[in-house]
Motif scaffolding. Structure first.
Motif, PDB file in Angstrom:
ATOM      1  N   ASP A 173       0.837  -1.200   0.000  1.00  0.00           N
ATOM      2  CA  ASP A 173       0.000   0.000   0.000  1.00  0.00           C
ATOM      3  C   ASP A 173       0.869   1.246   0.000  1.00  0.00           C
ATOM      4  O   ASP A 173       0.559   2.239  -0.645  1.00  0.00           O
ATOM      5  CB  ASP A 173      -0.912   0.012   1.240  1.00  0.00           C
ATOM      6  N   LEU A 174       1.962   1.180   0.742  1.00  0.00           N
ATOM      7  CA  LEU A 174       2.883   2.302   0.860  1.00  0.00           C
ATOM      8  C   LEU A 174       4.316   1.804   0.768  1.00  0.00           C
ATOM      9  O   LEU A 174       4.669   0.802   1.400  1.00  0.00           O
ATOM     10  CB  LEU A 174       2.699   3.015   2.206  1.00  0.00           C
ATOM     11  N   LEU A 193      -0.238   3.435  10.469  1.00  0.00           N
ATOM     12  CA  LEU A 193      -0.037   2.464   9.391  1.00  0.00           C
ATOM     13  C   LEU A 193      -0.748   1.148   9.692  1.00  0.00           C
ATOM     14  O   LEU A 193      -0.512   0.147   9.022  1.00  0.00           O
ATOM     15  CB  LEU A 193       1.466   2.208   9.197  1.00  0.00           C
ATOM     16  N   VAL A 198       3.064  -2.262   4.227  1.00  0.00           N
ATOM     17  CA  VAL A 198       4.083  -1.222   4.081  1.00  0.00           C
ATOM     18  C   VAL A 198       5.427  -1.865   3.727  1.00  0.00           C
ATOM     19  O   VAL A 198       5.791  -2.909   4.272  1.00  0.00           O
ATOM     20  CB  VAL A 198       4.229  -0.405   5.380  1.00  0.00           C
ATOM     21  N   ILE A 239       1.285   3.489  -3.458  1.00  0.00           N
ATOM     22  CA  ILE A 239       1.591   4.887  -3.159  1.00  0.00           C
ATOM     23  C   ILE A 239       3.012   4.980  -2.593  1.00  0.00           C
ATOM     24  O   ILE A 239       3.444   4.135  -1.809  1.00  0.00           O
ATOM     25  CB  ILE A 239       0.576   5.472  -2.146  1.00  0.00           C
ATOM     26  N   LEU A 241       6.154   7.718  -0.906  1.00  0.00           N
ATOM     27  CA  LEU A 241       6.256   8.809   0.062  1.00  0.00           C
ATOM     28  C   LEU A 241       7.615   9.468  -0.102  1.00  0.00           C
ATOM     29  O   LEU A 241       8.645   8.780  -0.163  1.00  0.00           O
ATOM     30  CB  LEU A 241       6.117   8.256   1.487  1.00  0.00           C
ATOM     31  N   PHE A 273       2.782   9.577  -5.465  1.00  0.00           N
ATOM     32  CA  PHE A 273       3.369   9.651  -4.130  1.00  0.00           C
ATOM     33  C   PHE A 273       2.955  10.926  -3.406  1.00  0.00           C
ATOM     34  O   PHE A 273       2.528  11.914  -4.018  1.00  0.00           O
ATOM     35  CB  PHE A 273       4.897   9.543  -4.194  1.00  0.00           C
ATOM     36  N   SER A 298      -0.864  10.338   7.139  1.00  0.00           N
ATOM     37  CA  SER A 298      -1.712   9.157   7.346  1.00  0.00           C
ATOM     38  C   SER A 298      -3.071   9.343   6.698  1.00  0.00           C
ATOM     39  O   SER A 298      -3.594   8.432   6.042  1.00  0.00           O
ATOM     40  CB  SER A 298      -1.880   8.897   8.851  1.00  0.00           C
ATOM     41  N   LEU A 301      -2.738   9.258   2.879  1.00  0.00           N
ATOM     42  CA  LEU A 301      -2.477   7.893   2.421  1.00  0.00           C
ATOM     43  C   LEU A 301      -3.773   7.108   2.301  1.00  0.00           C
ATOM     44  O   LEU A 301      -4.047   6.481   1.256  1.00  0.00           O
ATOM     45  CB  LEU A 301      -1.518   7.203   3.390  1.00  0.00           C
ATOM     46  N   ARG A 302      -4.586   7.113   3.333  1.00  0.00           N
ATOM     47  CA  ARG A 302      -5.835   6.344   3.306  1.00  0.00           C
ATOM     48  C   ARG A 302      -6.840   6.929   2.317  1.00  0.00           C
ATOM     49  O   ARG A 302      -7.582   6.193   1.664  1.00  0.00           O
ATOM     50  CB  ARG A 302      -6.414   6.264   4.720  1.00  0.00           C
ATOM     51  N   LEU A 305      -5.583   5.884  -1.262  1.00  0.00           N
ATOM     52  CA  LEU A 305      -5.631   4.435  -1.531  1.00  0.00           C
ATOM     53  C   LEU A 305      -6.981   4.045  -2.133  1.00  0.00           C
ATOM     54  O   LEU A 305      -7.061   3.090  -2.920  1.00  0.00           O
ATOM     55  CB  LEU A 305      -5.389   3.631  -0.245  1.00  0.00           C
TER      56      LEU A 305
END
Length: 340
Positions: A173-174, A193, A198, A239, A241, A273, A298, A301-302, A305
């Motif tokens: 996912d990351l 997370l 990850v 994704i 970072l 990213f 955070s 990210l969610r 996604l």
């Protein structure tokens, strides 16, 4: 022109920069000779460790072994008499060596890869160059006062950094690839997370065994991921970072202006990213979301996604925005500077 390219020594991100430049200069038809400091450092380190002579091991320090490794460059300069000595991240090379090269009529070009974080160290040797190339222009006035200096953006290699099918073993996912500096560890530990897949890669030797990040490290923490494997990660994860380090020679040197190499590489691979904002990134990649705290990262990210189609479109825009940032373009810029 005949170039003698001096390797930086370490075999991680600065090695990737070295390979990219050497490849690009050769593509432009220049003759490029290699001085592979990494192999020489490995040889002398091994010789020092393996010798049965304990007194010799005591007498020869690691610093002296490094000097022995660098000494070969004097001979290479004498034998090849290059038009240009091109040194990447020249921390191992002494002012005396660079001055000697210039006395032969060789132009010395130093590519400084650690701006602005280590501009103090870099400035100390910049005065011994005919031309300095810096990867962040924050302190360019300081460099220009001691020698001609230009800002050269980070670049990518189209043969490696390109969109394509992902590796099923690297799906996540990351994903974050980079050195595990203490500031980055603290930031990532503060992110939520939970329940996410990850992948962390790079140099994570500083990571404590009890850290919640430990299960995410995809390889031996004492090893690094090479550039081709890194590109595979960028093509495989949902994704990415970008997170700048806070560690620097002095607190004021942690604040940069330019995008980092990983941003350019992720964009070139077609990866969506989240961005740690900087002025150049805000100008070139405004389509990608930014964050300032672990909580914001955070949430972003969610949120993203759940939006794969939008991510794909924005990633394509980011790739188009950095399309000209290849090593070949930068090498062509250097050739113009050298022939003006």
């Amino acid at each position: 022109m005949r170039f003698l390219a001096a390797h930086p020594g370490p075999q991680f991100s600065v090695h990737d920069v070295y390979v990219g430049w050497v490849e690009a200069l050769r593509e432009l038809g220049q003759q490029v000779l290699d001085f592979n400091l990494a192999e020489r450092l490995t040889f002398y380190d091994a010789a020092l460790l393996e010798t049965p002579d304990r007194e010799l091991r005591k007498a020869v320090s690691a610093e002296q072994a490094q000097k022995l490794a660098v000494n070969g460059l004097y001979a290479a300069l004498y034998k090849t008499r290059p038009d240009v000595l091109f040194a990447v991240s020249a921390f191992f090379y002494t002012p005396e060596l660079l001055d000697l090269a210039r006395s032969y009529g060789t132009k010395v070009v130093l590519l400084h890869t650690e701006s602005p974080y280590e501009d103090g160290r870099q400035l100390a040797i910049a005065a011994h160059a005919d031309l300095n190339l810096i990867n962040d222009p924050t302190n360019i006035d300081d460099f220009s006062r001691v020698a001609p200096t230009v800002y050269v953006p980070h670049s990518y290699r189209p043969t490696i950094h390109r969109p394509g099918p992902g590796n099923p073993d690297l799906t996540a996912d990351l994903a974050f690839v980079g050195t595990g500096y203490a500031s980055r560890i603290e930031f990532l530990e503060q992110m939520d997370l939970s329940g996410l897949d990850v992948l962390l890669a790079g140099n994570w030797q500083q990571l404590d065994d009890g850290s919640p990040l430990r299960p995410f490290v995809a390889h031996d923490p004492e090893e690094c991921l090479d550039n081709e494997q890194t590109a595979d990660v960028y093509r495989s994860a949902e994704i990415g970072l970008n997170l700048y380090r806070l560690e620097a020679e002095a607190e004021h040197l942690a604040d940069g202006w330019a995008m980092g190499p990983r941003e350019v590489e992720m964009a070139a691979c077609g990866m969506f990213f989240l961005r740690d904002p900087r002025p150049e990134g805000d100008d070139v990649l405004p389509m990608l979301p930014t964050f300032t705290t672990a909580g914001e990262a955070s949430e972003q990210l969610r949120y993203w996604l759940g939006r794969p189609a939008e991510r794909t479109e924005l990633a394509a825009q980011a790739r188009a925005a950095i399309a000209d940032r290849t090593f070949t373009h930068r090498a062509a810029d250097l050739m113009r500077l050298l022939t003006e």
